[in-house]
Design an enzyme around this catalytic site. Structure first.
Site, short mmCIF file in Angstrom:
data_model
loop_
_atom_site.label_atom_id
_atom_site.label_comp_id
_atom_site.label_asym_id
_atom_site.label_seq_id
_atom_site.Cartn_x
_atom_site.Cartn_y
_atom_site.Cartn_z
CG ASN A 198 -4.90 0.61 -11.31
OD1 ASN A 198 -4.16 1.54 -12.20
ND2 ASN A 198 -5.53 -0.34 -12.05
CD GLU A 251 -6.87 -1.97 -16.31
OE1 GLU A 251 -7.18 -1.35 -15.15
OE2 GLU A 251 -7.32 -3.19 -16.27
CG HIS A 294 -9.57 0.99 -8.12
ND1 HIS A 294 -9.03 1.50 -8.99
CD2 HIS A 294 -9.39 -0.27 -8.15
CE1 HIS A 294 -8.51 0.70 -9.86
NE2 HIS A 294 -8.46 -0.26 -9.45
P1 FAE Z 1 -8.67 -6.21 0.69
O1 FAE Z 1 -7.52 -6.48 -0.02
O2 FAE Z 1 -9.98 -6.15 0.21
O3 FAE Z 1 -8.77 -7.39 1.85
C1 FAE Z 1 -9.66 -7.31 2.91
C2 FAE Z 1 -9.82 -8.46 3.19
O4 FAE Z 1 -10.77 -8.56 4.61
C3 FAE Z 1 -10.69 -9.52 2.46
O5 FAE Z 1 -9.77 -10.65 2.18
C4 FAE Z 1 -12.02 -9.62 3.17
O6 FAE Z 1 -12.46 -11.30 2.87
C5 FAE Z 1 -11.63 -9.80 4.61
N1 FAE Z 1 -12.56 -9.28 5.28
C6 FAE Z 1 -13.65 -8.45 5.01
N2 FAE Z 1 -14.57 -8.30 6.14
C7 FAE Z 1 -14.21 -9.32 6.92
C8 FAE Z 1 -14.80 -9.73 8.28
N3 FAE Z 1 -15.91 -9.03 8.75
N4 FAE Z 1 -14.09 -10.85 8.95
C9 FAE Z 1 -13.11 -11.32 8.28
N5 FAE Z 1 -12.22 -11.09 7.11
C10 FAE Z 1 -13.15 -9.77 6.45
O7 FAE Z 1 -8.10 -4.61 1.55
N6 FAE Z 1 -5.95 -2.55 -7.54
C11 FAE Z 1 -4.69 -2.35 -8.16
O8 FAE Z 1 -3.72 -1.38 -7.68
N7 FAE Z 1 -4.27 -2.97 -9.33
C12 FAE Z 1 -5.27 -3.58 -10.14
O9 FAE Z 1 -4.58 -4.13 -11.13
C13 FAE Z 1 -6.41 -3.80 -9.54
N8 FAE Z 1 -7.29 -4.67 -10.20
C14 FAE Z 1 -8.63 -5.17 -9.36
C15 FAE Z 1 -9.34 -5.92 -10.06
C16 FAE Z 1 -10.63 -6.43 -9.52
C17 FAE Z 1 -11.30 -7.30 -9.96
C18 FAE Z 1 -10.62 -5.77 -8.17
C19 FAE Z 1 -12.08 -6.36 -7.35
C20 FAE Z 1 -9.92 -4.99 -7.34
C21 FAE Z 1 -8.61 -4.57 -8.05
N9 FAE Z 1 -7.87 -3.63 -7.44
C22 FAE Z 1 -6.73 -3.38 -8.24
C23 FAE Z 1 -8.07 -3.10 -6.14
C24 FAE Z 1 -7.24 -3.67 -5.27
O10 FAE Z 1 -7.25 -5.13 -5.31
C25 FAE Z 1 -7.77 -3.16 -3.94
O11 FAE Z 1 -7.79 -1.91 -3.86
C26 FAE Z 1 -7.18 -3.74 -2.57
O12 FAE Z 1 -7.19 -5.26 -2.65
C27 FAE Z 1 -7.58 -3.28 -1.49
O13 FAE Z 1 -6.79 -3.57 -0.35
P2 FAE Z 1 -7.16 -3.69 1.21
O14 FAE Z 1 -5.90 -4.09 2.21
O15 FAE Z 1 -7.88 -2.22 1.74
#
Ligand code: FAE
Length: 526
Positions: A503, A382, A465
């Site tokens: 991503n 990126e 990621h």
């Molecule tokens: P995720 O979105 O992490 O959601 C999990 C949820 O579970 C969260 O809200 C937590 O607070 C909640 N949780 C965890 N433990 C508990 C618990 N014990 N009790 C209750 N709640 C809980 O999961 N990916 C892209 O494709 N494009 C991008 O441009 C991109 N940029 C990024 C930039 C940053 C700064 C970051 C940190 C990540 C980025 N990512 C990007 C990665 C992407 O956001 C990530 O892969 C997904 O959000 C993961 O999705 P999940 O559904 O696995």
């Protein structure tokens, strides 16, 4: 005895026996001044990121009542604005007293349940989103579909044709993926960093691609014309966007709530899971306030449980519950983990005599360098923004590489925390690729490796990621049901075996759509 009391007594009767020694028992005894509540619901989803939001929508559409437990805050309901990069405030960190961006953490904070969290391990730091919407609140919105050849390599048992003709187009529509207008990109001073980045990449012999995003580019054009409040053009992104970004609370979760079948409980932190004799689950949950202080201990029982707590959250819950109360986990849980080849690097002295990469920068990336087909140095990167409010003549790149050597996650009982078996040996090839890339860019364009941003110019320990650990078909069946369980499903990034080459959220969403559709068809939630 009425139904509620019967359930409450049964929960205690069944489970007491399992966890006389457990934290839950002690917590219940200890906290007489805290509220104690017992709930019995048919389906619980833990976590409101991509996997959780997709599951919620499809189950609610199928007429199922769903309770979603999210440890983070519902920002829209709370009415608290997100902060920007130049003025970190309440939303900028999860209960920390200092900012936790990848660099320049000079800001003191009052601990608050912010949107961005960082998990620190010995050789790697992992950033994750917290709040209703999970990672979609903090991420850069880059909505990239993986290369079909790599998708086939990573998921040899999935029908790629079905994914590329159905699931990927479906999630692009649901997530409201769009592409920046080329003329706007060419004219807008906030995209100088992209124009410079692409120009330099071409001079160095690399191929560039346009990267789609969930940020509404029509909104951004209006921001630029000062017709609406600014967000991407006001350094908002990793601490949340007040406008413009189609995060999950605006898409999947909003639709799910509109069915009337979804209840979202925010600031509800699931601590531990127990399996009951009748194969239902009991969850120990702590409700907190925004300072992280517990305000109620709750016990939830459910027949069906979906774990969508994100790769690290899901692994934490499974492995911790296993360590503390013998919760059954299959031997493949924790295996095949990877950082999606994340490797940050940068260059200083980029065009210092002609305004560098620009003092004004949009936070939303739209350019990428695609070197994936190079057999010796395969990577995608990126062209990332670095909106610091002044020109620092610095280019920032987040490389995504193959993951040749996978890691493993386990639970360390003594310290009561996750242990990640991952060190420099896992990133050797990634470092080689970064070195090759920076050298070629500098040779063609001038500039130096960015010592200004990273130790020795390389951020091998920065991971946005995390993927894997509950891999589809390895720790789960073909649709995400956890092995050795009848009523527990994993639907999040942990299903992807450590790498996807781009991503990941488009892939996480598409896999979740595929799994939940088939699970509903198989009457798993009847
Ligand atoms: P995720 O979105 O992490 O959601 C999990 C949820 O579970 C969260 O809200 C937590 O607070 C909640 N949780 C965890 N433990 C508990 C618990 N014990 N009790 C209750 N709640 C809980 O999961 N990916 C892209 O494709 N494009 C991008 O441009 C991109 N940029 C990024 C930039 C940053 C700064 C970051 C940190 C990540 C980025 N990512 C990007 C990665 C992407 O956001 C990530 O892969 C997904 O959000 C993961 O999705 P999940 O559904 O696995």
């Amino acid at each position: 005895m009425d139904r509620k009391n019967f359930i409450k007594t049964s929960v205690l009767a069944i489970s007491g026996f399992y966890f006389l020694q457990s934290e839950l028992f002690h917590a219940a005894e200890r906290t007489d001044n805290q509220r104690k509540e017992y709930h019995d619901v048919p389906i619980i989803i833990i976590g409101s990121g991509y996997g959780g939001a997709v599951s919620a929508l499809r189950l609610c559409e199928a007429g199922k009542k769903v309770v979603l437990l999210e440890m983070g805050l519902n920002w829209e309901k709370a009415g608290i604005p997100f902060s920007n990069l130049l003025k970190p405030g309440k939303s900028s960190a999860w209960l920390k007293n200092k900012s936790i961006a990848p660099f320049m953490n000079i800001f003191s904070l009052t601990p608050f349940t912010g949107t961005l969290d960082r998990l620190d391990f010995d050789h790697i730091k992992i950033w994750v989103g917290r709040g209703v919407g999970g990672g979609s609140l903090v991420n850069g919105g880059m909505a990239v579909t993986p290369k079909e050849s790599y998708f086939k390599e990573v998921f040899p048992n999935l029908d790629a044709e079905q994914f590329y003709s159905h699931y990927f187009p479906l999630v692009q529509e649901e997530l409201r993926v769009n592409v920046i207008d080329e003329q706007f990109l060419k004219d807008c001073p906030y995209y100088k960093f992209t124009r410079v980045g692409e120009d330099e990449a071409h001079k160095a012999g690399f191929k560039t691609i346009r990267v789609p995003n969930v940020y509404d580019f029509k909104y951004m054009e209006k921001e630029f014309r000062n017709e609406v409040p600014r967000s991407a053009l006001n350094t908002e992104v990793i601490y949340g966007n007040n406008h413009g970004k189609n995060s999950l609370d605006k898409t999947y979760l909003k639709k799910a709530l509109e069915t009337g079948n979804l209840e979202i409980l925010d600031l509800h932190h699931v601590q531990n899971i127990n399996l009951n004799e009748d194969k239902s689950y009991t969850l120990k949950v702590q409700q907190t306030d925004t300072s992280g202080t517990g305000i109620a201990d709750k016990v939830f029982t459910c027949k069906k449980l979906i774990l969508s707590a994100g790769t690290m959250g899901t692994l934490q819950l499974l492995l911790k519950s296993n360590a503390l109360s013998n919760f059954p986990v299959h031997e493949n849980v924790g295996k095949n983990w990877g950082n999606n080849g994340n490797f940050m690097t940068g260059r200083n002295w980029v065009k210092p005599l002609s305004g560098g990469t620009g003092a004004k920068q949009s936070t939303i990336p739209v350019g990428g360098i695609d070197n994936w087909d190079d057999p010796e140095h395969p990577f995608f990167t990126e062209i990332a923004p670095l909106p610091m409010g002044m020109d620092v003549a610095t280019a920032l790149y987040l490389l995504i590489n193959r993951v040749d050597k996978k890691g493993e996650v386990s639970y360390h009982k003594a310290s009561q925390s996750l242990a990640l078996h991952w060190d420099e040996s896992n990133t050797v090839k990634m470092r080689e690729n970064a070195r090759y890339f920076i050298r070629k860019m500098n040779k063609a364009n001038g500039g130096t490796r960015s010592h200004f941003l990273f130790n020795n110019g390389f951020g091998a320990d920065i991971c946005y990621h995390p993927l894997g650990g509950c891999v589809l078909g390895e720790a789960t069946d073909e649709y995400g049901k956890l092995k050795d369980h009848e009523n527990l499903y994993i639907l999040d990034g942990s299903l992807i075996p450590g790498t996807i080459g781009v991503n990941p959220f488009v892939t996480i969403t598409a896999i979740a759509e595929y799994c939940i559709e088939n699970l509903i068809k198989k009457n798993e939630f009847a």
